[in-house]
Design an enzyme around this catalytic site. Structure first.
Site, PDB file in Angstrom:
ATOM      1  N   ASP A 480       4.233  47.167  16.185  1.00  0.00           N
ATOM      2  CA  ASP A 480       4.200  46.822  17.605  1.00  0.00           C
ATOM      3  C   ASP A 480       3.096  47.594  18.339  1.00  0.00           C
ATOM      4  O   ASP A 480       2.560  48.583  17.828  1.00  0.00           O
ATOM      5  CB  ASP A 480       5.580  47.166  18.210  1.00  0.00           C
ATOM      6  CG  ASP A 480       5.936  46.294  19.399  1.00  0.00           C
ATOM      7  OD1 ASP A 480       5.036  45.656  19.956  1.00  0.00           O
ATOM      8  OD2 ASP A 480       7.128  46.265  19.773  1.00  0.00           O
ATOM      9  N   ASP A 542       8.768  37.675  23.190  1.00  0.00           N
ATOM     10  CA  ASP A 542      10.121  38.203  23.385  1.00  0.00           C
ATOM     11  C   ASP A 542      10.998  37.199  24.119  1.00  0.00           C
ATOM     12  O   ASP A 542      12.167  37.468  24.381  1.00  0.00           O
ATOM     13  CB  ASP A 542      10.070  39.493  24.216  1.00  0.00           C
ATOM     14  CG  ASP A 542       9.594  40.672  23.386  1.00  0.00           C
ATOM     15  OD1 ASP A 542       9.699  40.615  22.150  1.00  0.00           O
ATOM     16  OD2 ASP A 542       9.113  41.658  23.974  1.00  0.00           O
TER      17      ASP A 542
HETATM   18  C1  GLA Z   1       8.217  45.007  22.305  1.00  0.00           C
HETATM   19  C2  GLA Z   1       8.568  43.921  21.310  1.00  0.00           C
HETATM   20  C3  GLA Z   1      10.054  43.763  21.235  1.00  0.00           C
HETATM   21  C4  GLA Z   1      10.715  45.065  20.854  1.00  0.00           C
HETATM   22  C5  GLA Z   1      10.296  46.147  21.852  1.00  0.00           C
HETATM   23  C6  GLA Z   1      10.777  47.524  21.434  1.00  0.00           C
HETATM   24  O1  GLA Z   1       8.456  44.601  23.593  1.00  0.00           O
HETATM   25  O2  GLA Z   1       7.948  42.723  21.674  1.00  0.00           O
HETATM   26  O3  GLA Z   1      10.388  42.747  20.323  1.00  0.00           O
HETATM   27  O4  GLA Z   1      10.331  45.407  19.552  1.00  0.00           O
HETATM   28  O5  GLA Z   1       8.884  46.204  21.983  1.00  0.00           O
HETATM   29  O6  GLA Z   1      10.352  48.512  22.303  1.00  0.00           O
END
Ligand code: GLA
Length: 719
Positions: A480, A542
């Protein structure tokens, strides 16, 4: 042979396209043609006469007098600042004497079988030299000694041409590259539109079309990453072109940092497309003997609209961009607990969700953010990549073992490029942070950016990730990146950091060939071909809301195949069928990608659990077709209420249809399955159809009179 050379002309042919370059006046490579395949090798340069011969001298000079020629009127394959070249250049540099004027002229060519990799950069590859031929055209700026080596790789079976440029300083003085793009293509393009994607967190890959009138359009990111705000992919579309018809030209940049794809119309009706690293604030010092490799651009022409273009990109990216053992494997269906717990959880809570998943056939459990450091749930310590002792007193191996024992694989989340100011890492190495000289790094959520241009940082990250991967049976990593770069010295620094990131990913790829890597950046904020070279899938968003996600996945699918698109079903709020997100619709939308779940499975009702079980069964039965088949889109969810997506391979067609608003007693809805095979028969829900009727008459879709309805139809070929 895919490259034919006749006097002053190079003709590049893929199975269905031609690209023709001419060396104008023995000096300048100019663009003659890109479009449907031409069989004839005849000289096409006559088109240049008709293009500019009648221009008035005040602004345009007749090119019979070469010194007065405004090369700006000529469709160039490479352009700099000289000889009346006033359009946006491919190359711009400052020389030791303060001048920024160059005069690159043709210096020869050579052709090689196959395709070379690009040093330190991701790129499309071949498995055998017979798959491609590469033309190199060398240009030389005599005064500075700088060479520009334009490369064109032709991959006939894949129907693509890839371009890039290597700049070599063969002179005696330092040169500062102010702009070092990967390619320039000039089109005769009246009435063309530019399709591009913009967005943000939770609304990535929003498709927009901009009419190219008389101002330059620049799709760009200067953030140091490719970004959800602008995407490194554009399509030039002729008037009237749509999903199935018309000439469209795709430009996809294989790069994950700051970029620009510029479309510059002129008064003469030309449109120049330039693509490459952003030249905003760029200043790369090139000393004598050094070279600079610009990233690759993948060019795709389709004479049958966006659908064919996308299928060409999908086929190429699936087979010759993604790498590793997972490239050709069906991807595991996973459950991620992030939406269910955030960072506040215990090992027992995770075990509960994992167990519920294992019981209904989910194949992998992914532990997201919150497992590391030693200060608690609220203050996270990115950078301290050791398991939090309060959650995992003996490390993560026993949890992984019990998940494995239940028949599931285990995956883990990292955000390696970011460091929390509360971490031990930051306290020990405050100088490892990316910042501009004389400026402090600005924390966001208490975090700053690690400088991947620094080899010590790269070594630390490789070691700390390796320690975790060696400590337990980890099969998957979610990589990430959740905050913007604020302070850096300049764009050059950002490019060095991207090169550092690529180096780290290459090392981890070769060290852990059995680990499946998935890219992520606040959802789909770094969904680009560069990252796909190292990680064969990327989290698309997300946003699990079906009615929004359908658009995000539509946009993403313009360039990227379903297998690369991490796509999960979710329920927001959990346990309640929110009015715009029925679980079935959420699941069907996500099944159009690399499917999984983001929810607290342990809290679902029995009825919901049954529904999820059926969805898992369905996806397992169609996964091969979705992940490796050809994709056909019906309708654009940004413009239409009813849309569909069909995946097909030799054995079946899988059709998903979606309707956001009900069409009460509305018009009939038919979809003509253009992928159906004439001569074949298909069975769906007990009815046998001929391929011809599905293709020409179509299939009638009827959905309930409610919001957000969906249906999945599987047409099995009758053997
Ligand atoms: C990002 C990702 C999410 C999750 C969060 C965790 O926003 O897109 O899917 O992994 O970080 O902090």
């Amino acid at each position: 042979m895919s490259i034919t050379v006749t006097e002053n002309q190079f003709h590049l042919r893929t199975n269905s396209t031609s690209y023709v370059i001419h060396i104008f006046r023995d000096k300048y490579p100019v663009h003659l043609y890109w479009g449907s395949r031409l069989e004839d090798d005849g000289d096409l340069s006559y088109i240049l006469d008709t293009m500019v011969a009648d221009r008035a001298a005040g602004i345009h000079n007749n090119y019979d007098d070469i010194k007065k020629l405004f090369l700006s009127d000529v469709p160039m394959e490479f352009s700099c600042m000289s000889e009346g070249l006033y359009r946006t250049p491919t190359y711009h540099a400052k020389y030791a004497d303060g001048s920024t004027v160059s005069d690159f002229v043709y210096n020869g060519y050579y052709i090689e079988k196959g395709k070379k990799s690009l040093s330190g950069l991701p790129a499309v590859y071949v498995e055998d030299d017979s798959e491609a031929e590469t033309l190199y055209i060398t240009l030389l700026d005599k005064k500075s000694g700088v060479k520009a080596i334009l490369s064109y790789t032709v991959m006939p079976e894949y129907d693509v041409i890839t371009r890039s440029i290597r700049y070599e300083n063969c002179g005696a003085d330092d040169v500062t590259l102010l702009c070092a793009k990967s390619c320039t293509v000039d089109f005769y393009a009246p009435d063309y539109e530019l399709l591009h994607m913009h967005g943000d967190w939770l609304r990535e890959a929003t498709v927009e079309k901009t009419k190219l009138d008389h101002v330059k359009v620049s799709v760009e990111s200067n953030r140091g990453l490719s970004s959800a705000q602008q995407h490194p992919f554009c399509v030039l579309m002729e008037k009237g072109a749509n999903e199935e018809m018309g000439n469209v030209y795709g430009f996809s940049l294989v790069y994950s940092g700051s970029f620009q794809i510029e479309a510059e119309p002129t008064s003469t009706g030309l449109v120049r497309m330039n693509a490459g690293i952003s030249s905003f604030d760029f200043g790369w010092e090139l000393s004598p003997g050094e070279s600079f490799q610009a990233p690759e651009v993948v060019l795709v022409h389709s004479d049958s609209g966006l659908g064919k273009m996308s299928r060409t990109y999908h086929n190429l990216y699936r087979k010759r961009l993604c790498r590793g053992k997972y490239r050709d494997q069906e991807r595991p269906m996973l459950i991620n607990h992030w939406d269910a717990t955030g960072t506040v959880y215990t090992a027992e809570r995770l075990a509960e969700i994992a167990k519920a998943g294992a019981e209904i056939g989910i194949e992998m459990f992914v532990m997201d953010d919150g497992w590391f450091g030693d200060t608690g749930d609220e203050i996270r310590q990115l950078g301290d990549w050791f398991p939090d002792k309060r959650k995992f007193p003996n490390g993560i191996s026993s949890m992984v073992e019990s998940i494995n024992a239940d028949g599931m694989r285990f995956g883990i989340w990292f955000e390696p490029e970011v460091v929390s100011v509360d971490s031990h890492l930051y306290k020990e190495h405050p100088d490892w942070v990316m910042t501009a000289p004389g400026h402090d790094a600005t924390p966001m959520y208490g975090q700053v950016i690690l400088d991947f241009a620094n080899p010590d940082v790269r070594e630390y990250i490789i070691k700390s990730i390796s320690d975790i991967l060696d400590s337990a049976n980890v099969s998957y990593v979610k990589w990430d990146y959740n905050r913007p770069i604020i302070e850096t010295a300049n764009q050059e620094h950002k490019h060095r950091a991207i090169l550092g990131l690529y180096e780290v990913l290459e090392t981890l790829n070769s060290k852990y060939p059995d680990v499946l890597f998935e890219g992520c950046s606040s959802g789909g904020g770094r969904f680009d071909p560069g990252m796909l070279y190292y990680m064969p899938q990327t989290w698309s968003s997300d946003n699990q809301r079906a009615n929004v996600r359908i658009g995000i996945q539509y946009g993403t699918s313009l360039a990227y195949p379903a297998i690369t698109m991490g796509a999960h079903a979710g329920q927001i709020p959990l346990g309640l069928a929110s009015y715009n997100n029925p679980l079935e619709t959420s699941a069907h939308v996500a099944m159009c990608g690399n499917f999984g779940y983001e929810m607290d499975l342990a809290k679902l009702s029995e009825a919901e659990m049954e529904q999820v079980k059926d969805q898992i069964k369905l996806y397992k039965s169609i996964r091969k077709t979705v992940q490796f088949g050809d994709m056909y889109r019906f309708g654009n969810p940004f413009e239409e209420n009813r849309t569909g997506v069909c995946y097909c391979d030799d054995d079946e067609m899988v059709l998903f249809t979606f309707q956001s608003r009900p069409q009460m007693n509305g018009e009939e809805w038919r979809i003509k399955l253009s992928c159906a095979e004439i001569g074949a028969k298909y069975e769906c829900d007990g009815v046998v159809y001929t391929g011809e009727s599905l293709k020409k008459l179509g299939i009638r879709i009827s959905l309930e009179h409610y919001d957000y309805q969906t249906r999945c139809m599987v047409f099995k070929k009758v053997k």
